[in-house]
Design an enzyme around this catalytic site. Structure first.
Site, PDB file in Angstrom:
ATOM      1  N   GLY A   1       6.434  18.156   6.867  1.00  0.00           N
ATOM      2  CA  GLY A   1       7.033  19.396   7.354  1.00  0.00           C
ATOM      3  C   GLY A   1       8.233  19.860   6.553  1.00  0.00           C
TER       4      GLY A   1
ATOM      5  N   GLY B   1      -0.624  19.071   8.431  1.00  0.00           N
ATOM      6  CA  GLY B   1       0.038  19.600   9.617  1.00  0.00           C
ATOM      7  C   GLY B   1       0.120  21.124   9.534  1.00  0.00           C
ATOM      8  N   GLY B   2       1.282  21.627   9.120  1.00  0.00           N
ATOM      9  CA  GLY B   2       1.575  23.066   9.107  1.00  0.00           C
ATOM     10  C   GLY B   2       0.478  23.937   8.510  1.00  0.00           C
TER      11      GLY B   2
ATOM     12  N   TRP C   1      -2.917  19.557  14.517  1.00  0.00           N
ATOM     13  CA  TRP C   1      -2.267  20.769  15.060  1.00  0.00           C
ATOM     14  C   TRP C   1      -0.964  20.454  15.796  1.00  0.00           C
ATOM     15  CZ3 TRP C   1      -6.800  24.158  17.463  1.00  0.00           C
ATOM     16  CH2 TRP C   1      -7.525  24.715  16.410  1.00  0.00           C
ATOM     17  N   LYS C   2      -0.695  19.183  16.022  1.00  0.00           N
ATOM     18  CA  LYS C   2       0.532  18.785  16.755  1.00  0.00           C
ATOM     19  C   LYS C   2       0.611  19.560  18.072  1.00  0.00           C
ATOM     20  CE  LYS C   2       2.551  17.503  12.388  1.00  0.00           C
ATOM     21  NZ  LYS C   2       3.721  17.267  11.573  1.00  0.00           N
TER      22      LYS C   2
HETATM   23  P1  PGA Z   1       2.802  18.653   7.351  1.00  0.00           P
HETATM   24  O1  PGA Z   1       2.491  17.508   8.450  1.00  0.00           O
HETATM   25  O2  PGA Z   1       1.506  18.918   6.631  1.00  0.00           O
HETATM   26  O3  PGA Z   1       3.273  19.833   8.162  1.00  0.00           O
HETATM   27  O4  PGA Z   1       3.848  18.113   6.440  1.00  0.00           O
HETATM   28  C1  PGA Z   1       1.668  16.410   8.143  1.00  0.00           C
HETATM   29  C2  PGA Z   1       1.558  15.487   9.317  1.00  0.00           C
HETATM   30  O5  PGA Z   1       2.534  15.336  10.076  1.00  0.00           O
HETATM   31  O6  PGA Z   1       0.494  14.881   9.536  1.00  0.00           O
END
Ligand code: PGA
Length: 245
Positions: free
Chosen positions: A173, A227-228, A12-13
């Site tokens: 991302g 991530g996203g 989730w960052k």
């Molecule tokens: P992303 O990020 O799926 O948004 O590209 C992946 C990650 O940083 O682990």
């Protein structure tokens, strides 16, 4: 032959307050009621939401990861979190060496290795991220860079209690996923360098509902780090419920 069960992890960052995390889980949990039980479903929330999520996932199949971990148990290390603190909240995994702390906080392979060793010796499974930049790939240095990150990052670790996430930085991302055959080729190289058939290797970088089935059909991709697309319950549930080809 060893069994490498899929590990699908959402990173989730720096997203989700505690109330947003709670609302997410109430939409997400019903969507994974029929997920095959051999799949590990992992969420890596920001540190502030770990305790809230630990309560929402009680009695479910969902497991928790931290987004980083320090090598000491305690001490004068402002802004850091120790394995002991995470274990108290039933955290099972710890992401280390993600390209964002590598880039923004100049994390070195040596620091990443110390974090991973401490995680493993405390019973957490480190998810060690590796991957090349666009420039390194264009200069033909991708394999050399990844090999160095793998060898230094995993030094002294038991490969059967670790996950390596191959995340090409140019794919994170950006919406530009690494072509699945190429991602698989790099994952096979990593397995070879580490020398363990049991090693679980994830792919990460713009994983989404539209490409998950193909990525998970690859022989050396055992899971994904998302991530996203993990920030929305429906899209992460579709990823977790990938279809086997
Ligand atoms: P992303 O990020 O799926 O948004 O590209 C992946 C990650 O940083 O682990």
């Amino acid at each position: 032959m060893s069994v490498r069960n899929p590990v699908i992890a959402g990173n989730w960052k720096m997203h989700m307050t505690c109330s947003e995390a709670k609302a997410y889980m109430s939409s997400f949990l019903p969507l994974i009621a029929n997920t095959p039980s051999d799949r590990h479903i992992v969420i890596a929330p920001p540190f502030t939401a770990i305790s809230t999520l630990a309560q929402s996932i009680e009695g479910t199949e969902v497991e928790l990861s931290s987004q980083n971990v320090h090598w000491e148990d305690q001490g004068a290390f402002t802004a850091e979190t120790s394995p002991k603190m995470l274990l108290e909240h039933s955290v099972k995994y710890a992401i280390v060496g993600h390209s964002e702390p590598r880039k923004y906080f100049s994390e070195s392979d040596e620091q990443i290795n110390r974090r991973a060793r401490s995680a493993q010796s405390n019973g957490l499974i480190p998810i060690v991220c590796v991957g090349e930049t666009n420039e390194q790939r264009e200069r033909g240095e991708a394999e050399r860079v990844i090999r160095r990150q793998v060898e230094q990052g995993l030094e002294g670790l038991d490969p059967d209690k670790i996950i390596v996430a191959y995340e090409p930085i140019w794919a994170i991302g950006t919406g530009k996923t690494c072509e699945s055959a190429e991602a698989n080729r790099i994952c096979a190289l990593i397995r070879n360098w580490v020398g363990s058939e049991n090693l679980i290797i994830q792919y990460g970088g713009s994983v989404k509902a539209q490409n998950i089935d193909e990525l998970m059909s690859m022989s050396d991709i055992d899971g994904v780090l998302v991530g996203g697309a993990s920030l929305e319950a429906n899209s992460f549930a579709r990823i977790v419920n990938f279809e086997k080809s």
